[in-house]
Design a protein around this motif. Structure first.
Motif, PDB file in Angstrom:
ATOM      1  N   UNK A 298      -3.941  13.798   9.797  1.00 29.22           N
ATOM      2  CA  UNK A 298      -5.045  14.756   9.631  1.00 29.22           C
ATOM      3  C   UNK A 298      -5.223  15.161   8.171  1.00 29.22           C
ATOM      4  N   UNK A 299      -4.107  15.390   7.485  1.00 30.41           N
ATOM      5  CA  UNK A 299      -4.158  15.814   6.075  1.00 30.41           C
ATOM      6  C   UNK A 299      -4.352  14.642   5.117  1.00 30.41           C
ATOM      7  N   UNK A 300      -4.517  13.462   5.688  1.00 32.67           N
ATOM      8  CA  UNK A 300      -4.703  12.225   4.924  1.00 32.67           C
ATOM      9  C   UNK A 300      -3.503  11.925   4.012  1.00 32.67           C
ATOM     10  N   UNK A 301      -2.359  12.423   4.423  1.00 30.83           N
ATOM     11  CA  UNK A 301      -1.123  12.105   3.699  1.00 30.83           C
ATOM     12  C   UNK A 301      -0.557  10.773   4.186  1.00 30.83           C
ATOM     13  N   UNK A 302      -0.937  10.412   5.410  1.00 27.22           N
ATOM     14  CA  UNK A 302      -0.483   9.152   6.009  1.00 27.22           C
ATOM     15  C   UNK A 302      -1.703   8.339   6.444  1.00 27.22           C
ATOM     16  N   UNK A 303      -1.772   7.108   5.960  1.00 27.11           N
ATOM     17  CA  UNK A 303      -2.876   6.212   6.328  1.00 27.11           C
ATOM     18  C   UNK A 303      -2.407   5.239   7.406  1.00 27.11           C
ATOM     19  N   UNK A 304      -3.311   4.921   8.324  1.00 20.49           N
ATOM     20  CA  UNK A 304      -2.994   3.962   9.401  1.00 20.49           C
ATOM     21  C   UNK A 304      -3.543   2.564   9.096  1.00 20.49           C
TER      22      UNK A 304
ATOM     23  N   UNK B 229       0.820  -1.225   0.000  1.00 17.83           N
ATOM     24  CA  UNK B 229       0.000   0.000   0.000  1.00 17.83           C
ATOM     25  C   UNK B 229       0.847   1.264   0.000  1.00 17.83           C
ATOM     26  N   UNK B 230       0.429   2.237  -0.829  1.00 24.56           N
ATOM     27  CA  UNK B 230       1.060   3.566  -0.790  1.00 24.56           C
ATOM     28  C   UNK B 230       0.379   4.394   0.293  1.00 24.56           C
ATOM     29  N   UNK B 231       1.075   5.434   0.750  1.00 24.85           N
ATOM     30  CA  UNK B 231       0.583   6.330   1.819  1.00 24.85           C
ATOM     31  C   UNK B 231       0.463   5.638   3.177  1.00 24.85           C
ATOM     32  N   UNK B 232       0.739   4.351   3.225  1.00 25.07           N
ATOM     33  CA  UNK B 232       0.591   3.596   4.482  1.00 25.07           C
ATOM     34  C   UNK B 232       1.935   3.027   4.924  1.00 25.07           C
ATOM     35  N   UNK B 233       2.091   2.912   6.234  1.00 22.60           N
ATOM     36  CA  UNK B 233       3.323   2.363   6.812  1.00 22.60           C
ATOM     37  C   UNK B 233       2.974   1.171   7.697  1.00 22.60           C
TER      38      UNK B 233
ATOM     39  N   UNK C 179       3.016   9.164  -1.225  1.00 24.29           N
ATOM     40  CA  UNK C 179       2.120   8.797  -2.341  1.00 24.29           C
ATOM     41  C   UNK C 179       2.878   8.155  -3.501  1.00 24.29           C
ATOM     42  N   UNK C 180       4.150   8.535  -3.630  1.00 26.78           N
ATOM     43  CA  UNK C 180       4.952   8.104  -4.793  1.00 26.78           C
ATOM     44  C   UNK C 180       5.207   6.598  -4.814  1.00 26.78           C
ATOM     45  N   UNK C 181       5.631   6.062  -3.688  1.00 31.90           N
ATOM     46  CA  UNK C 181       5.984   4.633  -3.655  1.00 31.90           C
ATOM     47  C   UNK C 181       5.625   3.977  -2.336  1.00 31.90           C
ATOM     48  N   UNK C 182       5.966   2.694  -2.225  1.00 31.92           N
ATOM     49  CA  UNK C 182       5.659   1.942  -0.999  1.00 31.92           C
ATOM     50  C   UNK C 182       6.777   2.173   0.022  1.00 31.92           C
ATOM     51  N   UNK C 183       6.386   2.653   1.192  1.00 36.31           N
ATOM     52  CA  UNK C 183       7.353   2.821   2.296  1.00 36.31           C
ATOM     53  C   UNK C 183       6.872   1.989   3.485  1.00 36.31           C
TER      54      UNK C 183
END
Length: 281
Positions: A223-229, A154-158, A204-208
């Motif tokens: 909050x800015x939805x740049x990072x998903x949990x 998943x992108x945006x997710x860690x 958003x660019x790649x999988x981290x």
């Protein structure tokens, strides 16, 4: 004839003498001048007294304020650091975090909401006994890391968040993590020299896989939805590390506030759902 002569002489003397009006005027003017001089000199004296009084009063106030401005907290901090420097630090445990949560939200949430903050023992990973490096600790708490890392797409997710008190500490932890992370990508999540927009683009660019940084920036990204949990499995708090003043991350008021916000912003809920586990490093 003699009386007439005397009269003439008297009138002549009167004519020779200066007119009385001038003398009277001079006599009247002299005291007036004196009065005006005395008034002029008397007034500044009064002003000086007033000025002196005015000068004195703020000094008194300042003297009164001085004892109140001396912070008592500084003394307390000194004693805390003295105690810590002379005694062995105790490693953090799940109850420490639980107590911190209940204390912080005691006057902010209702009784029912506070009940929701209570986590099961199963929500916690084993704590660091102060003998571990970050790599050895993560290996212990995430034994199947290589498999988890490969499955994450998943992108945006860690998968793993490592929360610490400062940017410098985050960089230090990333360097120490190389043995553990293997091929996984780690991203710096702090505010120092990095704009939040850049971090959103990077996520958003790649999988981290791993995010290391400060709770303030992490909660801002959520909050800015740049990072998903959604894919998050592990949250490791850099609990036992101390700065130059021997303060842990939860001893710094701003960092503690940000941490509470981050935990309340979705992490505690995912712990309740048994999707996320918290570890104290």
């Amino acid at each position: 004839g003699v009386a007439a002569q005397q009269e003439r002489n008297a009138s002549a003397a009167e004519e020779d003498a200066p007119p009385p009006t001038e003398l009277q005027e001079k006599e009247q003017k002299k005291p007036e001048k004196r009065k005006s001089v005395t008034e002029a000199t008397a007034k500044p004296k009064k002003k000086k007294k007033i000025e002196q009084k005015e000068c004195i009063t703020p000094q008194k106030k300042a003297a009164e304020d001085e004892p109140s401005t001396k912070p008592k907290r500084r003394r307390k901090k000194k004693t805390i650091t003295d105690v810590l420097s002379s005694s062995e630090p105790k490693p953090g445990c799940p109850s420490d975090l639980q107590n911190l949560l209940t204390q912080h939200f005691s006057d902010k949430l209702s009784v029912i909401e506070q009940e929701d903050l209570k986590l099961q023992d199963s929500s916690f990973l084993s704590s660091n006994d102060l003998t571990h490096t970050i790599s050895s600790f993560l290996k212990q708490v995430c034994p199947k890391w290589s498999k988890i890392q490969k499955q994450h797409t998943e992108k945006r997710a860690l998968v793993l968040l490592v929360v610490c008190s400062s940017a410098l500490r985050a960089i230090e932890l990333i360097k120490q993590m190389t043995v553990f992370k293997g091929e996984a990508k780690a991203v710096k999540l702090f505010a120092k020299h990095i704009k939040i927009e850049e971090q959103i683009k990077l996520l958003q660019k790649g999988v981290t896989h791993i995010g290391v940084g400060t709770p303030g920036r992490m909660s801002a990204l959520v909050e800015k939805e740049g990072l998903s949990l959604q894919a998050l499995k592990y949250v490791v708090l850099d609990w036992n590390w101390r700065d130059q003043k021997l303060r842990r991350m939860v001893d710094v008021p701003e960092v503690k506030l940000d941490l509470m916000k981050l935990l309340l912003g979705g992490i505690l809920q995912r712990c309740k759902e048994d999707k996320v586990k918290i570890g104290l490093y």
